[in-house]
Design a protein around this motif. Structure first.
Motif, mmCIF file in Angstrom:
data_model
loop_
_atom_site.group_PDB
_atom_site.id
_atom_site.type_symbol
_atom_site.label_atom_id
_atom_site.label_comp_id
_atom_site.label_asym_id
_atom_site.label_seq_id
_atom_site.Cartn_x
_atom_site.Cartn_y
_atom_site.Cartn_z
ATOM 1 N N VAL A 145 0.831 -1.194 0.000
ATOM 2 C CA VAL A 145 0.000 0.000 0.000
ATOM 3 C C VAL A 145 0.871 1.252 0.000
ATOM 4 N N ILE A 146 0.620 2.098 -0.989
ATOM 5 C CA ILE A 146 1.219 3.431 -1.039
ATOM 6 C C ILE A 146 0.138 4.385 -0.555
ATOM 7 N N HIS A 147 0.438 5.152 0.467
ATOM 8 C CA HIS A 147 -0.543 6.084 1.036
ATOM 9 C C HIS A 147 -0.301 7.487 0.502
ATOM 10 N N VAL B 159 7.667 5.178 -0.940
ATOM 11 C CA VAL B 159 7.913 3.885 -1.590
ATOM 12 C C VAL B 159 9.174 3.223 -1.041
ATOM 13 N N SER B 160 10.139 4.017 -0.606
ATOM 14 C CA SER B 160 11.320 3.429 0.050
ATOM 15 C C SER B 160 10.885 2.715 1.320
ATOM 16 N N ILE C 54 -0.217 -3.625 -5.872
ATOM 17 C CA ILE C 54 0.037 -2.340 -5.229
ATOM 18 C C ILE C 54 -1.268 -1.563 -5.219
ATOM 19 N N VAL C 55 -1.649 -1.119 -4.039
ATOM 20 C CA VAL C 55 -2.827 -0.270 -3.888
ATOM 21 C C VAL C 55 -2.324 1.133 -3.550
ATOM 22 N N TRP C 56 -2.680 2.095 -4.367
ATOM 23 C CA TRP C 56 -2.280 3.487 -4.135
ATOM 24 C C TRP C 56 -3.493 4.201 -3.555
ATOM 25 N N LYS C 57 -3.528 4.296 -2.236
ATOM 26 C CA LYS C 57 -4.635 4.977 -1.550
ATOM 27 C C LYS C 57 -4.478 6.478 -1.695
ATOM 28 N N GLU C 58 -5.623 7.157 -1.725
ATOM 29 C CA GLU C 58 -5.657 8.613 -1.904
ATOM 30 C C GLU C 58 -4.911 9.022 -3.177
#
Length: 126
Positions: free
Chosen positions: A3-5, A19-20, A56-60
Motif C-alpha cells: 500500500v502506497i498512502h 515507496v522506500s 500495489i494499492v495506491w490509496k488517496e
C-alpha cells in the motif's frame, strides 16, 4: 499487497520516501529517481522477489494526482534544464513543451506508467 498512502506525501521526494519505506524496508537503499523507482519494481532486493506477482494499492491516489500534477511536473523539468549536464536538456525541454501544450505526462502519470509497465504488478488506484 503493498500500500502506497497518498496522504503520507505531497511531493516527488515525499513519494520516494513513501515507496522506500514500503518497498525497501530493512535495506539501506532509498529510492531517489524515476529510474531507481523503476528498478526496485523488478523485485529481488526489497519486499518482493523478482517476477513475483504483486498487488500495489495506491490509496488517496486522487490527492497524489493533484500533488504530482502539472505545476510540480513543470518545476521538475525546469530544474533539470537549469542543472544542465548530465541531463539531456533538449529532450527535457521537449517534454516540458509537450506538457505545456497538454500532450505530456505529469509526474503522477509517469509513476503510474512505470508501475503498469511491470507485468507482474497489479496497480489499484483508490
Amino acid at each position: 499487497m503493498i500500500v502506497i498512502h497518498g496522504g503520507h506525501f505531497s511531493s516527488l521526494d515525499g513519494f520516494y520516501e513513501e515507496v522506500s519505506n514500503v518497498l525497501m524496508k530493512d535495506t539501506d537503499w532509498k529510492v531517489g529517481t524515476l529510474d531507481g523507482f523503476d528498478d526496485i519494481l523488478y523485485g529481488g532486493f526489497g519486499v518482493f522477489e523478482n517476477k513475483e506477482d504483486v498487488e500495489i494499492v495506491w490509496k488517496e491516489s486522487q490527492k497524489s494526482k493533484e500533488d504530482l500534477g502539472l505545476k510540480i511536473t513543470q518545476e521538475f523539468y525546469q530544474n533539470k534544464i537549469r542543472q544542465g549536464k548530465p541531463f539531456n536538456t533538449k529532450l527535457i525541454q521537449q517534454k516540458l513543451n509537450d506538457l505545456n501544450e497538454g500532450k505530456g505526462q505529469t509526474l503522477f502519470e509517469i509513476l503510474v506508467e512505470i508501475i503498469r509497465s511491470h507485468k507482474n504488478i497489479t496497480l489499484t488506484l483508490g
